[in-house]
Design a protein around this motif. Structure first.
Motif, PDB file in Angstrom:
ATOM      1  N   UNK A 159      16.836 -11.545  -3.574  1.00 33.26           N
ATOM      2  CA  UNK A 159      15.830 -11.950  -2.599  1.00 33.26           C
ATOM      3  C   UNK A 159      15.513 -10.845  -1.591  1.00 33.26           C
ATOM      4  N   UNK A 160      16.242  -9.748  -1.623  1.00 32.46           N
ATOM      5  CA  UNK A 160      16.102  -8.676  -0.628  1.00 32.46           C
ATOM      6  C   UNK A 160      14.743  -7.992  -0.733  1.00 32.46           C
ATOM      7  N   UNK A 161      14.049  -7.871   0.386  1.00 35.35           N
ATOM      8  CA  UNK A 161      12.721  -7.259   0.404  1.00 35.35           C
ATOM      9  C   UNK A 161      12.760  -5.803  -0.038  1.00 35.35           C
ATOM     10  N   UNK A 162      13.798  -5.076   0.327  1.00 33.67           N
ATOM     11  CA  UNK A 162      13.895  -3.678  -0.099  1.00 33.67           C
ATOM     12  C   UNK A 162      13.952  -3.606  -1.626  1.00 33.67           C
ATOM     13  N   UNK A 163      14.745  -4.459  -2.190  1.00 39.24           N
ATOM     14  CA  UNK A 163      14.880  -4.504  -3.653  1.00 39.24           C
ATOM     15  C   UNK A 163      13.569  -4.955  -4.301  1.00 39.24           C
TER      16      UNK A 163
ATOM     17  N   UNK B 196      18.638   3.511   2.748  1.00 43.85           N
ATOM     18  CA  UNK B 196      17.513   4.443   2.701  1.00 43.85           C
ATOM     19  C   UNK B 196      16.853   4.294   1.326  1.00 43.85           C
ATOM     20  N   UNK B 197      15.622   4.772   1.180  1.00 42.75           N
ATOM     21  CA  UNK B 197      15.001   4.698  -0.146  1.00 42.75           C
ATOM     22  C   UNK B 197      15.840   5.400  -1.214  1.00 42.75           C
ATOM     23  N   UNK B 198      16.443   6.514  -0.888  1.00 41.86           N
ATOM     24  CA  UNK B 198      17.258   7.258  -1.858  1.00 41.86           C
ATOM     25  C   UNK B 198      18.510   6.471  -2.233  1.00 41.86           C
ATOM     26  N   UNK B 199      19.195   5.907  -1.242  1.00 40.66           N
ATOM     27  CA  UNK B 199      20.406   5.121  -1.517  1.00 40.66           C
ATOM     28  C   UNK B 199      20.073   3.848  -2.290  1.00 40.66           C
ATOM     29  N   UNK B 200      18.914   3.307  -2.034  1.00 36.33           N
ATOM     30  CA  UNK B 200      18.486   2.078  -2.692  1.00 36.33           C
ATOM     31  C   UNK B 200      18.475   2.235  -4.215  1.00 36.33           C
TER      32      UNK B 200
ATOM     33  N   UNK C 269       0.798  -1.220   0.000  1.00 36.45           N
ATOM     34  CA  UNK C 269       0.000   0.000   0.000  1.00 36.45           C
ATOM     35  C   UNK C 269       0.838   1.282   0.000  1.00 36.45           C
ATOM     36  N   UNK C 270       2.087   1.201   0.431  1.00 36.77           N
ATOM     37  CA  UNK C 270       2.917   2.401   0.564  1.00 36.77           C
ATOM     38  C   UNK C 270       4.171   2.307  -0.295  1.00 36.77           C
ATOM     39  N   UNK C 271       4.677   3.464  -0.666  1.00 39.66           N
ATOM     40  CA  UNK C 271       5.995   3.498  -1.292  1.00 39.66           C
ATOM     41  C   UNK C 271       7.027   3.374  -0.177  1.00 39.66           C
ATOM     42  N   UNK C 272       8.237   3.057  -0.539  1.00 42.27           N
ATOM     43  CA  UNK C 272       9.306   2.962   0.463  1.00 42.27           C
ATOM     44  C   UNK C 272       9.476   4.288   1.194  1.00 42.27           C
ATOM     45  N   UNK C 273       9.362   5.390   0.477  1.00 41.72           N
ATOM     46  CA  UNK C 273       9.492   6.727   1.088  1.00 41.72           C
ATOM     47  C   UNK C 273       8.394   7.011   2.113  1.00 41.72           C
ATOM     48  N   UNK C 274       7.223   6.425   1.926  1.00 43.24           N
ATOM     49  CA  UNK C 274       6.077   6.711   2.797  1.00 43.24           C
ATOM     50  C   UNK C 274       6.037   5.830   4.048  1.00 43.24           C
ATOM     51  N   UNK C 275       6.903   4.842   4.116  1.00 40.45           N
ATOM     52  CA  UNK C 275       6.884   3.926   5.261  1.00 40.45           C
ATOM     53  C   UNK C 275       7.409   4.589   6.525  1.00 40.45           C
ATOM     54  N   UNK C 276       6.845   4.163   7.652  1.00 40.62           N
ATOM     55  CA  UNK C 276       7.379   4.610   8.939  1.00 40.62           C
ATOM     56  C   UNK C 276       8.725   3.921   9.160  1.00 40.62           C
TER      57      UNK C 276
END
Length: 165
Positions: A91-95, A78-82, A10-17
């Motif tokens: 397999x990384x969830x961030x990716x 961070x989302x920016x560094x990602x 539901x959220x972008x990486x930037x919008x996550x807490x």
């Protein structure tokens, strides 16, 4: 009535807490393995040499809050560094979330259990060499951190067998 979509859908990486962001880490430890980059070709090679702060059993950092004090080049994701990082395992969830994919069955947020990341063969548990024991990192180049294990692709079949009472 349907349940609301989980936050990672539901959220972008930037919008996550901060808590949501941190919970995306599945605890595999693959990002904590040393990587080598060829200066001429820019080609990346994974090793099985673990960062000195990686606990080989839990696959978590031994001092996450202070890790940059002990390992100054540890990357704070961070989302920016990602956007610029090319060494996170597939397999990384961030990716996965950044690429618009869903979390796999073995991710603790999906399975509800931290052990599934180990059961699926995703984690580095039992597969690493300590920095101090490694010698030349070039002698420890491996391909598995950059691949999906076969058993991680499909959820296991769960059977509930009850004995007739």
């Amino acid at each position: 009535m349907t349940d609301p979509a989980p936050f990672w859908r539901a959220k972008t990486l930037d919008a996550m807490t901060r808590a949501e962001w941190e919970s995306l880490c599945d605890g595999c430890g693959r990002c904590c393995l040393h990587k080598l980059r060829d200066e001429e070709t820019d080609r990346l090679a994974y090793t099985n040499v673990a960062c000195r702060l990686l606990d080989g059993e839990t696959c978590r950092c031994k001092d996450y809050a202070n890790r940059r004090k002990w390992v100054p080049d540890c990357v704070k994701l961070t989302p920016k560094r990602l956007e610029k990082i090319d060494w996170l395992p597939p397999t990384c969830a961030y990716r996965l979330v950044a690429e618009g994919q869903d979390l796999p069955w073995w991710h603790p947020l999906v399975s509800g259990r931290a052990e599934t990341v180990h059961e699926a063969g995703i984690s580095v548990r039992g597969r690493t060499v300590a920095e101090r024991d490694a010698g030349d990192f070039e002698d420890h180049v491996v391909s598995w951190p950059g691949k999906w294990p076969a058993k991680a692709r499909t959820p296991p079949v769960v059977t509930n067998r009850r004995r007739p009472g």
